[in-house]
Design an enzyme around this catalytic site. Structure first.
Site, short mmCIF file in Angstrom:
data_model
loop_
_atom_site.label_atom_id
_atom_site.label_comp_id
_atom_site.label_asym_id
_atom_site.label_seq_id
_atom_site.Cartn_x
_atom_site.Cartn_y
_atom_site.Cartn_z
N CYS A 119 0.80 -1.23 0.00
CA CYS A 119 0.00 0.00 0.00
C CYS A 119 0.84 1.28 0.00
O CYS A 119 0.32 2.36 -0.29
CB CYS A 119 -0.95 0.00 1.19
SG CYS A 119 -2.13 -1.37 1.17
N HIS A 261 -3.16 7.02 2.03
CA HIS A 261 -3.62 5.70 1.58
C HIS A 261 -4.98 5.40 2.19
O HIS A 261 -5.19 5.55 3.40
CB HIS A 261 -2.61 4.63 1.98
CG HIS A 261 -3.15 3.25 1.86
ND1 HIS A 261 -3.66 2.76 0.68
CD2 HIS A 261 -3.31 2.27 2.78
CE1 HIS A 261 -4.09 1.53 0.88
NE2 HIS A 261 -3.89 1.22 2.14
N ASN A 291 -10.19 -0.28 -0.37
CA ASN A 291 -8.73 -0.19 -0.30
C ASN A 291 -8.17 -0.77 -1.59
O ASN A 291 -8.22 -1.98 -1.81
CB ASN A 291 -8.23 -0.98 0.91
CG ASN A 291 -6.72 -0.95 1.08
OD1 ASN A 291 -5.99 -0.68 0.15
ND2 ASN A 291 -6.26 -1.25 2.28
#
Length: 336
Positions: A119, A261, A291
């Site tokens: 990520c 993020h 996500n």
């Protein structure tokens, strides 16, 4: 590791932004038909209401190439001197996916390679692209974040299936001057391999293959230890943000928007609180896309409705563990 930005009158400037989401949408209600979950449970725990997933015939490279194509269009440019692809779900274990993406874009012969920082991958890829520009290797670098985590999720795990979605986002970096809109500021990058087991896909790598023990089916799926990851994410992004702000000569109050993020709505809220910022300064599109791992920040940038000149902080945390941050004044860019 900290960097003080690019020197010698040469810097990397964000000149274009493109995104790509696969057309198939999976809502929380869709998941509740096959898993022991509900829309209320998922929204309360994650803030996510829907996510996009690829279908047979697609892959990470397909999304990455389309996002890259749109970033070039946004920059009104049809050429790049290098492609840096952040992904943890490459089309194949070998070779890297970036050369295929470059070929799909008609960028024959240029350097193209993958960066794997989960990520945090997009911030790592930005720093890499900026480095290629600062050293004179490239004048224009296409930086792409793309992941298709739907392909590595346990279909019976209600937690991970609720969190992750597929997507891609890309920016074109060009050679420019420090101080102009879009110029990337200093970077802060870091990692902690002692906690690598908090976020992992156990099977498929050399460690498992060399063990001589066949992998269990579940070992091919993504796993995450939620509570310690939550704490680490907030702590590391806060520390990294403060470090890069100090090097840029900014305070938290100077920041107009934070594009972090998109891991979880509660993590975003905790980050705002930790930095002493009002929630409205934290960009969020996690309710609509989930996500999306390395694609998370460029997708959020495209949805943030940023105004030219705004001071923007980018920060991310991912497996490895890994984390990174940078800053910029938002340029006059129209996302595609």
């Amino acid at each position: 590791m900290t960097g003080h930005g690019l020197r010698g009158g040469v810097t990397a400037v964000l000149a274009g932004l493109g995104t790509c989401l696969p057309p198939k949408v999976v809502t929380n209600d869709d998941l509740s038909l096959v898993l022991d979950t509900s829309d209320e449970w998922i929204v309360r725990r994650t803030g996510i209401r829907r996510r996009h997933v690829i279908e047979p015939g697609s892959s990470t490279s397909v999304l990455a190439a389309e996002a890259g194509r749109r970033a070039l269009k946004s920059a009104q440019c049809d050429q790049a001197d290098a492609v840096v692809l952040a992904t943890s779900t490459p089309d194949m274990l070998c070779p890297a996916t970036a050369p295929e993406v470059a070929d799909a874009l008609g960028l024959a012969g240029i350097p193209a390679f993958d960066v794997a920082a989960v990520c945090a991958g997009f911030v790592y890829a930005l720093a890499t692209g900026a480095g290629l520009i600062s050293t004179g290797i490239a004048e224009r670098v296409l930086v792409i974040g793309a992941d298709t985590f739907s392909t590595i999720l346990d279909p019976t795990d209600r937690t991970t299936r609720a969190i992750f979605g597929d997507g891609a986002g890309a920016v074109l970096l060009r050679q420019g001057e420090p101080g102009e809109p879009g110029a990337l500021g200093p970077f802060d990058l870091g990692s902690d391999g002692s906690l690598s087991q908090l976020i992992t896909v156990p099977a498929g790598g050399s460690r498992q293959r060399a063990s001589g023990v066949p992998a269990a089916e579940r070992d091919h799926y993504f796993t995450m230890q939620g509570k310690p990851v939550f704490k680490q994410a907030v702590t590391r992004m806060t520390e990294s943000s403060r470090s890069v702000l100090a090097r840029a000569g900014w305070t938290a109050d100077d920041v107009d928007r934070v594009v972090a993020h998109q891991a979880n709505a509660r993590i975003l809220a905790a980050l705002a609180d930790s930095l002493g910022l009002p929630p409205h300064k934290i960009a969020s599109n996690i309710d609509r896309v989930g996500n999306t791992v390395a694609a998370s920040i460029p997708l959020a940038l495209a949805d943030a409705d940023l105004r030219t000149g705004e001071k923007v902080l980018l920060t991310a945390f991912g497996g490895g563990l890994s984390w990174g941050s940078t800053v910029l004044h938002w340029p006059d860019v129209v996302p595609q």
